[in-house]
Write a protein that holds these residues in place. Structure first.
Motif, mmCIF file in Angstrom:
data_model
loop_
_atom_site.group_PDB
_atom_site.id
_atom_site.type_symbol
_atom_site.label_atom_id
_atom_site.label_comp_id
_atom_site.label_asym_id
_atom_site.label_seq_id
_atom_site.Cartn_x
_atom_site.Cartn_y
_atom_site.Cartn_z
ATOM 1 N N SER A 130 0.910 -1.218 0.006
ATOM 2 C CA SER A 130 -0.028 -0.113 0.130
ATOM 3 C C SER A 130 0.767 1.296 -0.054
ATOM 4 C CB SER A 130 -0.687 -0.002 1.217
ATOM 5 O OG SER A 130 -1.713 1.177 1.379
ATOM 6 N N GLY A 131 1.184 1.812 -1.294
ATOM 7 C CA GLY A 131 2.010 2.954 -1.352
ATOM 8 C C GLY A 131 1.331 4.132 -1.917
ATOM 9 N N SER A 132 1.087 4.628 -3.258
ATOM 10 C CA SER A 132 0.221 5.453 -3.539
ATOM 11 C C SER A 132 -1.182 5.316 -3.152
ATOM 12 C CB SER A 132 0.601 5.486 -5.211
ATOM 13 O OG SER A 132 1.896 6.226 -5.445
ATOM 14 N N ASP A 133 -1.677 3.867 -3.149
ATOM 15 C CA ASP A 133 -2.827 3.509 -2.524
ATOM 16 C C ASP A 133 -3.144 3.561 -1.386
ATOM 17 O OD1 ASP A 133 -5.764 2.990 -2.709
ATOM 18 O OD2 ASP A 133 -5.205 0.830 -3.791
ATOM 19 N N VAL A 134 -3.008 4.475 -0.560
ATOM 20 C CA VAL A 134 -2.951 4.406 0.961
ATOM 21 C C VAL A 134 -4.340 3.869 1.324
ATOM 22 C CG1 VAL A 134 -2.575 5.714 2.984
ATOM 23 C CG2 VAL A 134 -1.531 6.338 1.065
ATOM 24 N N GLY A 135 -5.470 4.065 0.701
ATOM 25 C CA GLY A 135 -6.807 3.460 1.165
ATOM 26 C C GLY A 135 -6.776 1.888 1.291
ATOM 27 N N SER A 136 -5.813 1.406 0.771
ATOM 28 C CA SER A 136 -5.654 -0.180 0.592
ATOM 29 C C SER A 136 -4.808 -0.650 1.844
ATOM 30 C CB SER A 136 -5.010 -0.630 -0.833
ATOM 31 O OG SER A 136 -3.658 -0.345 -0.680
ATOM 32 N N GLU A 164 9.851 10.722 18.739
ATOM 33 C CA GLU A 164 9.252 10.274 20.298
ATOM 34 C C GLU A 164 7.965 9.447 20.164
ATOM 35 O OE1 GLU A 164 9.973 11.301 23.358
ATOM 36 O OE2 GLU A 164 11.921 11.831 22.583
ATOM 37 N N HIS A 165 7.125 9.669 18.833
ATOM 38 C CA HIS A 165 5.832 9.075 18.669
ATOM 39 C C HIS A 165 5.778 8.855 17.219
ATOM 40 C CE1 HIS A 165 5.351 11.772 21.963
ATOM 41 N NE2 HIS A 165 4.649 10.647 22.636
ATOM 42 N N ILE A 166 5.010 7.476 16.981
ATOM 43 C CA ILE A 166 4.611 7.325 15.396
ATOM 44 C C ILE A 166 3.022 7.563 15.353
ATOM 45 C CG2 ILE A 166 4.415 5.713 13.619
ATOM 46 C CD1 ILE A 166 6.914 4.140 15.120
ATOM 47 N N LEU A 167 2.560 8.461 14.546
ATOM 48 C CA LEU A 167 1.518 8.778 14.280
ATOM 49 C C LEU A 167 0.798 7.834 13.299
ATOM 50 C CD1 LEU A 167 -1.395 10.334 14.715
ATOM 51 C CD2 LEU A 167 -0.683 12.234 12.949
ATOM 52 N N LEU A 168 0.073 6.626 13.698
ATOM 53 C CA LEU A 168 -0.147 5.584 12.838
ATOM 54 C C LEU A 168 -1.378 5.675 12.044
ATOM 55 C CD1 LEU A 168 0.316 2.539 12.128
ATOM 56 C CD2 LEU A 168 -0.836 1.940 14.199
ATOM 57 N N VAL A 169 -1.360 5.478 10.891
ATOM 58 C CA VAL A 169 -2.725 5.603 10.073
ATOM 59 C C VAL A 169 -3.015 4.007 9.857
ATOM 60 C CG1 VAL A 169 -3.690 6.214 7.797
ATOM 61 C CG2 VAL A 169 -1.827 7.512 8.905
ATOM 62 N N CYS A 170 -3.884 3.615 10.392
ATOM 63 C CA CYS A 170 -4.688 2.249 10.416
ATOM 64 C C CYS A 170 -5.988 1.913 10.424
ATOM 65 C CB CYS A 170 -4.038 1.598 11.751
ATOM 66 S SG CYS A 170 -4.477 2.248 13.147
ATOM 67 N N ARG A 171 -6.296 0.772 10.084
ATOM 68 C CA ARG A 171 -7.795 0.436 9.900
ATOM 69 C C ARG A 171 -8.174 -0.143 11.271
ATOM 70 N NH1 ARG A 171 -10.352 0.426 5.558
ATOM 71 N NH2 ARG A 171 -8.370 0.256 4.293
ATOM 72 N N THR A 172 -9.504 0.623 11.795
ATOM 73 C CA THR A 172 -9.983 0.334 12.816
ATOM 74 C C THR A 172 -11.491 -0.433 12.613
ATOM 75 O OG1 THR A 172 -10.823 2.643 12.968
ATOM 76 C CG2 THR A 172 -9.082 1.938 14.435
ATOM 77 N N ASP A 173 -11.805 -0.321 11.348
ATOM 78 C CA ASP A 173 -13.068 -0.815 10.872
ATOM 79 C C ASP A 173 -13.051 -1.344 9.409
ATOM 80 O OD1 ASP A 173 -15.603 -1.936 10.087
ATOM 81 O OD2 ASP A 173 -16.460 -0.013 10.740
ATOM 82 N N GLY A 174 -13.108 -2.593 9.428
ATOM 83 C CA GLY A 174 -12.957 -3.141 7.672
ATOM 84 C C GLY A 174 -14.043 -3.653 7.020
ATOM 85 N N ALA A 177 -16.187 0.812 2.647
ATOM 86 C CA ALA A 177 -15.281 0.843 1.682
ATOM 87 C C ALA A 177 -13.978 1.298 2.148
ATOM 88 C CB ALA A 177 -15.905 2.114 0.897
ATOM 89 N N LYS A 178 -13.047 1.090 1.130
ATOM 90 C CA LYS A 178 -11.542 1.140 1.498
ATOM 91 C C LYS A 178 -11.318 2.512 2.064
ATOM 92 C CE LYS A 178 -9.311 2.519 -2.741
ATOM 93 N NZ LYS A 178 -8.469 2.191 -3.727
ATOM 94 N N HIS A 179 -11.860 3.524 2.005
ATOM 95 C CA HIS A 179 -11.649 4.728 2.551
ATOM 96 C C HIS A 179 -12.286 5.074 3.870
ATOM 97 C CE1 HIS A 179 -10.203 6.154 -1.696
ATOM 98 N NE2 HIS A 179 -8.893 5.904 -1.084
ATOM 99 N N GLU A 180 -13.193 4.089 4.183
ATOM 100 C CA GLU A 180 -13.864 4.262 5.344
ATOM 101 C C GLU A 180 -13.093 3.445 6.502
ATOM 102 O OE1 GLU A 180 -17.557 2.873 4.471
ATOM 103 O OE2 GLU A 180 -18.000 4.782 3.311
ATOM 104 N N GLY A 181 -13.233 3.766 7.745
ATOM 105 C CA GLY A 181 -12.811 2.861 8.681
ATOM 106 C C GLY A 181 -11.478 3.018 9.080
ATOM 107 N N ILE A 182 -10.686 4.116 8.508
ATOM 108 C CA ILE A 182 -9.387 4.367 8.939
ATOM 109 C C ILE A 182 -9.245 5.459 9.971
ATOM 110 C CG2 ILE A 182 -7.285 5.345 7.808
ATOM 111 C CD1 ILE A 182 -8.086 4.413 5.250
ATOM 112 N N SER A 183 -8.210 5.232 10.906
ATOM 113 C CA SER A 183 -8.302 6.074 12.057
ATOM 114 C C SER A 183 -6.693 6.727 12.055
ATOM 115 C CB SER A 183 -8.757 5.437 13.394
ATOM 116 O OG SER A 183 -9.901 5.047 13.096
ATOM 117 N N TRP A 230 -9.160 8.983 6.883
ATOM 118 C CA TRP A 230 -8.895 9.300 5.402
ATOM 119 C C TRP A 230 -9.108 10.977 5.192
ATOM 120 C CZ3 TRP A 230 -6.319 7.861 1.407
ATOM 121 C CH2 TRP A 230 -6.500 7.998 0.258
ATOM 122 N N MET A 231 -10.237 11.485 5.749
ATOM 123 C CA MET A 231 -10.696 12.808 5.550
ATOM 124 C C MET A 231 -9.630 13.824 6.222
ATOM 125 S SD MET A 231 -12.918 12.802 3.400
ATOM 126 C CE MET A 231 -13.235 14.691 3.440
#
Length: 379
Positions: A130-136, A164-174, A177-183, A230-231
């Motif tokens: 998942s590179g350019s297609d971050v939503g995947s 100090e920290h890593i701001l993780l973009v991850c899936r909390t609900d699968g 759609a692929k752009h939904e459920g990302i936190s 995602w937003m």
């Protein structure tokens, strides 16, 4: 829109140039800092923090000086042009912008205040598939009571080994759609189950693979709204692309400065090589391209400062595309005009080439930027 700097901004630029000349102005100084292999130096970074410069675009209530994107771009451009080894600052400010827009008061005080005093932050989006297609993305955070349990892998994560920290973009609900459920979830870099492994690159120690194995963080570590990641990412594109544009601009300007000095001094056939039309005209073209980049970058920065809530997808993508492509062109032309010396480590041009090549890839490739620009025209 013309670039008009206030007296304070002009003094700021002069101070940065003076600092870079004193601290890392010679090749010997930069070699002593080992900046070719380690683009981020903690000692130089601390000195800038003590001067209050790292908080240039952080609100005053969180320990910064309250400047806007023009001020931030000035700092990024001049430090890149001065080859200051503060490679972790750009991504840290990308993270800062996200916290400023979506953080709670406590999160802002802690993270933004820390950045102003010299801490580094990282953001983790890309994955092996998942590179350019971050939503995947597939990295998951599953809620268990008052905690999230995180599992997955991220890759190409800039400065994670120093942060100090890593701001993780991850899936909390699968389930959607692929752009939904990302936190977005804040993960301490030293949390149990976090494994950071550096990736060797020709740019030195910059990027990392990060593995998350049953990493537990409290639910209050969510940044913004769960499922709205995602937003939240999209809202930060103005800042991210302008940061990269300004860095590329400064990098290109330094390569041009080095090239100009060389063609004025190097003699063949009884005169400086820069006096030959074949090189003189190419120098003129590069100088014109650099001026276009500078005007575009600061025009967009001024527009964002004047309309902080607005999105400028076309303009920000244009700035990122133009500046990074020109940086690559300037450095490659510099190597060509310097001949074998451009390829030798005796000079900095080969370093400029290595560092410029990745600029058209990180933060959204040139191909992605062109797609975005094209779509804004209804294509």
């Amino acid at each position: 829109m013309a670039i008009t700097l206030t007296n304070e901004q002009q003094d700021f630029v002069a101070a940065i140039r003076d600092f870079c000349a004193r601290e890392c102005g010679t090749r010997e100084q930069r070699d002593a800092l080992d900046s070719r292999q380690h683009p981020h130096n903690a000692e130089i970074y601390k000195k800038m923090a003590d001067l209050g410069w790292l908080g240039v675009a952080i609100p005053e209530e969180h320990g910064g000086s309250g400047g806007g994107l023009v001020d931030l771009c000035l700092f990024l451009e001049e430090t890149a042009r001065g080859m200051a080894p503060i490679g972790g600052f750009g991504v840290t400010m990308i993270v800062a912008g996200t916290y400023e827009r979506f953080g709670t008061p406590e999160q802002k005080d802690r993270i933004l205040g820390g950045i102003a005093t010299g801490t580094l932050e990282a953001i983790a989006m890309s994955e092996p598939e998942s590179g350019s297609d971050v939503g995947s993305l597939k990295c998951k955070a599953v809620r268990e009571g008052d905690e999230y349990v995180i599992n997955g892998q991220k890759t190409w994560i800039s400065e994670a080994h120093l942060s100090e920290h890593i701001l993780l973009v991850c899936r909390t609900d699968g389930s959607g759609a692929k752009h939904e459920g990302i936190s977005m979830i804040e993960v301490p870099a030293d949390a149990p189950g976090v494994d950071i492994r550096r990736i060797e690159t020709m740019g030195g120690e910059v990027v990392n693979d990060v593995f998350f194995t049953d990493v537990r963080v409290p639910v209050e570590n969510v940044l913004g709204q769960e499922g709205n990641g995602w937003m939240q990412l999209m809202s930060g594109l103005n800042v991210e692309r302008l940061i990269i544009a300004a860095l590329a601009l400064g990098m290109a300007e330094r390569a041009f400065d080095d090239l100009l000095a060389y063609v004025k001094e190097r003699e063949q056939f009884g005169r400086p090589i820069g006096s030959f039309q074949a090189l003189r005209h190419r120098i003129a073209d590069l100088a014109t391209e650099l001026e276009c980049c500078r005007l575009l970058t600061y025009d967009v920065a001024q527009q964002v400062d004047a309309n902080p809530g607005a999105m400028f997808p076309r303009e920000a993508s244009m700035a990122k595309l133009k500046c990074t492509e020109v940086a690559k062109a300037v450095t490659l032309e510099g190597m060509q005009m310097m001949g074998g010396y451009g390829y030798a480590t005796e000079y900095d041009m080969e370093l400029h080439v290595r560092r410029s090549l990745v600029m058209t890839i990180l933060g959204g490739t040139s191909e992605v930027q062109r797609e975005i620009i094209g779509k804004t025209y209804g294509l």
